[in-house]
Scaffold this motif. Structure first.
Motif, PDB file in Angstrom:
ATOM      1  N   LYS A 182      44.310  32.961  47.980  1.00 46.54           N
ATOM      2  CA  LYS A 182      43.753  32.810  49.323  1.00 46.54           C
ATOM      3  C   LYS A 182      43.788  34.125  50.094  1.00 46.54           C
ATOM      4  N   THR A 188      43.461  37.178  48.959  1.00 45.19           N
ATOM      5  CA  THR A 188      42.683  38.293  48.427  1.00 45.19           C
ATOM      6  C   THR A 188      41.247  38.243  48.907  1.00 45.19           C
ATOM      7  N   LYS A 189      40.683  39.418  49.081  1.00 44.76           N
ATOM      8  CA  LYS A 189      39.281  39.539  49.454  1.00 44.76           C
ATOM      9  C   LYS A 189      38.572  40.255  48.315  1.00 44.76           C
ATOM     10  N   ALA A 190      37.399  39.780  47.977  1.00 39.51           N
ATOM     11  CA  ALA A 190      36.648  40.390  46.882  1.00 39.51           C
ATOM     12  C   ALA A 190      35.534  41.261  47.442  1.00 39.51           C
ATOM     13  N   ASN A 191      35.201  42.295  46.710  1.00 41.78           N
ATOM     14  CA  ASN A 191      34.078  43.137  47.074  1.00 41.78           C
ATOM     15  C   ASN A 191      32.771  42.457  46.677  1.00 41.78           C
ATOM     16  N   ARG A 210      38.567  46.078  45.373  1.00 42.77           N
ATOM     17  CA  ARG A 210      39.545  44.982  45.261  1.00 42.77           C
ATOM     18  C   ARG A 210      39.152  44.067  44.142  1.00 42.77           C
TER      19      ARG A 210
END
Length: 168
Positions: free
Chosen positions: A107, A109-112, A168
């Motif tokens: 939850k 983490t942010k993805a590119n 990321r």
């Protein structure tokens, strides 16, 4: 009486030291000294092994469970905790804690975007190609600006590398 106990304690410590020294010697010396060991050395080594096994026993209590029971526990959604052994309950609790930890990590983490990695790879390759073309031709890719082509190549490569810091 206290002196006898003290003497027994020092004798036991001495035999443990002798056993450790025999253990630390190279194989050739250990083979020569093997005939000279006494029963007290063997009992001290056995006691040391038993102590180590006792310490590992508390850590490895869950290892004596059959794997099929663990797999059934992990694959089941609703399990009756009253019917489980204490070992299975600990396994279930650890699994629940690990699952919760993984979900919280996901939850956070942010993805590119999908174009991010191809773009910075393309920029680094483009900058390299720019510099190679300039070195081979000494006037292209942009004629008339001379060595400034190297600065342009360096800047393009650096933009690609800087983008890797936000990956990321």
């Amino acid at each position: 009486m206290a002196d006898e106990e003290l003497d027994k304690g020092t004798d036991a410590a001495a035999t443990q030291d002798e056993a450790q020294k025999a253990w630390d010697k190279p194989d050739t010396q250990a083979d020569d000294d093997a005939t000279e060991t006494t029963e007290s050395d063997d009992t001290a080594a056995d006691q040391k092994d038993a102590d180590e096994a006792g310490q590992k026993e508390s850590d490895d209590e869950d290892l004596d469970l059959p794997m099929d029971k663990i797999e059934a526990l992990l694959s089941a959604d609703n399990t009756d905790k009253k019917s489980m052994s204490p070992q299975l309950r600990r396994v279930a609790q650890r699994q629940a804690e690990n699952s919760k930890r993984v979900e919280e990590t996901i939850k956070g983490t942010k993805a590119n975007p999908s174009w991010f990695v191809p773009l910075f790879c393309f920029l680094m390759i483009l900058g390299l190609a720019w510099a190679v073309v300039y070195y081979l031709t000494s006037k292209y890719p942009i004629p008339g600006i001379g060595a400034w082509n190297l600065l342009i190549a360096f800047c393009i490569v650096m933009v690609g590398f800087i983008m890797t810091m936000w990956w990321r």
